[in-house]
Write an enzyme that holds these catalytic residues in place. Structure first.
Site, short mmCIF file in Angstrom:
data_model
loop_
_atom_site.label_atom_id
_atom_site.label_comp_id
_atom_site.label_asym_id
_atom_site.label_seq_id
_atom_site.Cartn_x
_atom_site.Cartn_y
_atom_site.Cartn_z
N ILE B 246 0.86 -1.18 0.00
CA ILE B 246 0.00 0.00 0.00
C ILE B 246 0.90 1.24 0.00
O ILE B 246 0.98 1.99 0.99
CB ILE B 246 -0.97 -0.04 1.21
CG1 ILE B 246 -1.75 -1.36 1.21
CG2 ILE B 246 -1.95 1.12 1.18
CD1 ILE B 246 -2.63 -1.59 -0.03
N HIS B 247 1.57 1.44 -1.12
CA HIS B 247 2.54 2.55 -1.25
C HIS B 247 1.95 3.89 -0.81
O HIS B 247 2.57 4.65 -0.08
CB HIS B 247 2.98 2.70 -2.71
CG HIS B 247 3.55 1.47 -3.32
ND1 HIS B 247 4.87 1.14 -3.23
CD2 HIS B 247 2.98 0.49 -4.06
CE1 HIS B 247 5.10 0.02 -3.89
NE2 HIS B 247 3.96 -0.40 -4.40
#
Lengths: 323, 317
Positions: B246-247
């Site tokens: 989940i950059h």
């Protein structure tokens, strides 16, 4: 066991002296020639250094002066701080016998004569090797393996990412990668940062017997190591652990004992066009390109094993006097 | 600082952007002034619809303005990344956008850049921009409203990487999409925190984390759980690891709790001329002979990152 035939191609900086000691001290190799190239020092100066190193190691291979400039790029001056200073300090005037052959012709002739068994060990810009490939297109089929100390998968030493040997002649590096050699082992700066001698080992150089012809060089190398710890720029980039980083020696270890090294088969590129990334090596670890791997990148070995190999090679000279 | 931090979120909303938006709206530390959209993971149109759908799911009233449809230079064509649709699904929300009701309200008539300018001008305090996609909107904002630079407190961006990309060997997707825009932003003199791959690839959820979100997050948690399944499958195909990276939540998490990352000052610029290295964020982390222009995040406290999301989902129950 028969000794493995090799030709060394080098710009003969201080780091190369350690590699030469390992190659000679381990007793595994039949050195067929040493070619020099401009890099850390000029090709002519490198030839003098190699002739002096031959005295220390007892090698008797021809020393051949090679390319004095890169294939295409022109860099202003040397970017490297650790040139041949220690050797220049110790060696005095040295005669280099004139050679009738150019490096590229020596390499090709020896490769053909060795019937596919010849290995190349490269520790400088790859200008000579690239010239050999361009001159003798069938050279790669006669070469068993090429081991190269060059490139960086992370931090460089000439620009943010570029390593000196590739930065100095990126086109030559590309030419060698594209040539179709059966096996190319690449030893990059990142590997050399993990494979090094700790400070305690380096201090032991001062305890070597006086009969060991390498003692003055190694003592000086240790003093240089300590001196670097006073350089804030060096500390910022490399840390203050006091380790002796030996890129060429790490490559010599990979050359000598490939089974002790974990490698990654990876498609490798070199940037030629970029203003800020020229000479940067890029590794397609995530396989974004469809190209087949063209190098075996050394990624891991045991530091203890390297240290043990290094010190065994040093002690192999304990009873040898300078010829 | 008194009161919540005013932020504008600029997003090419895909799966991980949706987490970032959810996290931002859940936190009392942040006050989201507006959401602007751009191309990237999906087209700017789809991105806008997704943003509105997510805000309605979260029951948050906030205007959304559509932004640029392609990069600053080159052909001005509509753009969406094929890698983006592989990872985020064709709709950008893990092929689950259809499960959300169609938007009740439509986008504002203002374009994203004018909308950002208006919000910044109106704000009592300096505004922080959260850049989750290509930086085209923000570069245009800085170029066309230079007088607003000193009203921007900083830019927390997801993008770039010091040592190797994801879309290309040296290029990260958001920068590859518009390298010139990223260079304009980095050279702007505005304070920047770059959350690149070295840090954001450590920001992942595993199956148990997703189960927890579903358990504690009510209908919001259930949608996010469903949305993330295809994303996880696609990531597994690409990397071999069954993780949802989940950059985009990382810069938001940093704004809420700075201790979630470790960062260091660096000099960062974009390579605009390389054959293989174009779009590389050339990151000099030693700055021996030049001054840093950004902070680069290189480490992430994953446990804290996960806890922050669990806490966020609880707030939507």
């Amino acid at each position: 066991m028969a000794k493995r035939p090799i030709i060394i191609d080098t710009d003969a900086g201080n780091g190369f002296a350690h590699a030469a000691m390992l190659i000679s001290g381990c007793g595994l190799f039949d050195v067929k020639g040493i070619c020099t190239v401009s890099g850390s020092v000029s090709a002519v100066q490198a030839a003098s250094c190699c002739a002096w190193l031959e005295k220390l190691t007892g090698l008797e291979a021809p020393v051949v002066t090679g390319s004095d400039k890169a294939l295409i790029v022109r860099r202003d001056g040397s970017c490297r701080s650790d040139s041949g200073g220690i050797m220049e300090k110790l060696m005095g005037p040295v005669q280099v016998p004139a050679s009738a052959e150019h490096p590229w012709d020596l390499i090709y002739r020896t490769a053909v004569e060795s019937e596919g068994e010849l290995e190349l060990f490269c520790t400088g810009p790859l200008t000579n090797i690239a010239t050999a490939v361009l001159r003798h297109r069938d050279l790669p089929q006669y070469i068993k393996r090429v081991t190269i100390a060059a490139g960086s998968s992370r931090v460089g030493d000439s620009t943010v990412y570029a390593e000196f040997n590739v930065y100095s002649d990126p086109h030559a590096f590309k030419c060698v990668l594209d040539a179709g050699f059966r096996r190319v082992d690449l030893v990059d700066l990142e590997f050399a940062r993990t494979v090094c001698l700790d400070a305690q080992t380096s201090v032991r150089f001062h305890d070597l017997p006086d009969s060991n012809p390498w003692k003055p060089f190694l003592e000086e190398a240790d003093r240089e190591r300590v001196k670097k710890l006073g350089d804030p720029a060096y500390i910022k980039r490399e840390g203050n652990s006091g380790e002796l980083r030996l890129h060429d020696a790490a490559a010599a270890f990979v050359l000598a004992i490939p089974a002790a090294v974990t490698s990654s088969d990876v498609y490798t590129m070199v940037e030629l066009r970029s203003e800020m990334n020229s000479g940067r090596t890029l590794f397609d670890f995530r396989k974004r390109f469809t190209d087949d791997p063209n190098v075996k990148l050394a990624v891991y070995t045991s530091r203890e094993m390297f240290t043990d190999f290094y010190m065994r090679c040093v002690h192999a000279f304990d009873r040898r006097a300078v010829s | 600082m008194n009161g919540p931090i005013p932020v504008i979120i600029d997003t090419d909303i895909g799966v991980d952007d949706a987490y970032a938006v959810m996290l931002a709206f859940s936190s009392p530390v942040l006050k989201v002034l507006g959401v602007t959209t751009s191309y990237g993971n999906v087209s700017a149109d789809d991105s806008t619809v997704n943003a509105i759908k997510i805000l309605e799911l979260l029951e948050k009233r906030c205007r959304v303005a559509k932004g640029e449809e392609g990069p600053l230079f080159g052909k001005r064509r509509r753009y969406s990344s094929s890698r983006g649709s592989f990872l985020h699904g064709k709709d950008g929300l893990g092929n689950k956008a259809y499960t959300l009701p169609s938007p009740l309200h439509v986008e504002t008539h203002e374009d994203a850049v004018s909308y950002m300018a208006q919000l910044i001008r109106k704000s009592d305090t300096k505004v922080t921009l959260v850049a989750l996609g290509p930086m085209t909107n923000i570069a245009l904002l800085l170029l066309t409203y230079p007088e607003l630079k000193n009203r921007i407190d900083g830019i927390a961006m997801m993008g770039g990487s010091a040592y190797g990309g994801n879309t290309l060997p040296a290029g990260e997707a958001n920068i590859v999409a518009d390298p010139e825009a990223a260079q304009i932003v980095l050279q702007s003199g505005v304070r920047i925190v770059m959350c690149g791959l070295e840090c954001t690839e450590k920001a992942y959820f595993i199956k148990d984390d997703l189960e927890m979100f579903r358990l504690v997050g009510g209908s919001v948690g259930r949608f996010y759980y469903d949305m993330t399944q295809d994303y996880m499958n696609a990531t597994e195909k690409l990397t071999g690891s069954r993780r949802a990276v989940i950059h985009d939540s990382v810069p938001v998490a940093w704004l809420i709790n700075p201790s979630v990352i470790k960062a260091k000052p660096c000099y960062i610029e974009i390579d605009l001329s390389g054959q293989y290295t174009r779009a590389c964020t050339v990151t000099d982390e030693f700055c021996i002979d030049r001054k840093p222009n950004a902070m680069m995040a290189f480490e992430l406290d994953r446990d804290l990152f996960v806890r922050m999301h669990i806490e966020a989902f609880r707030r939507y129950r």
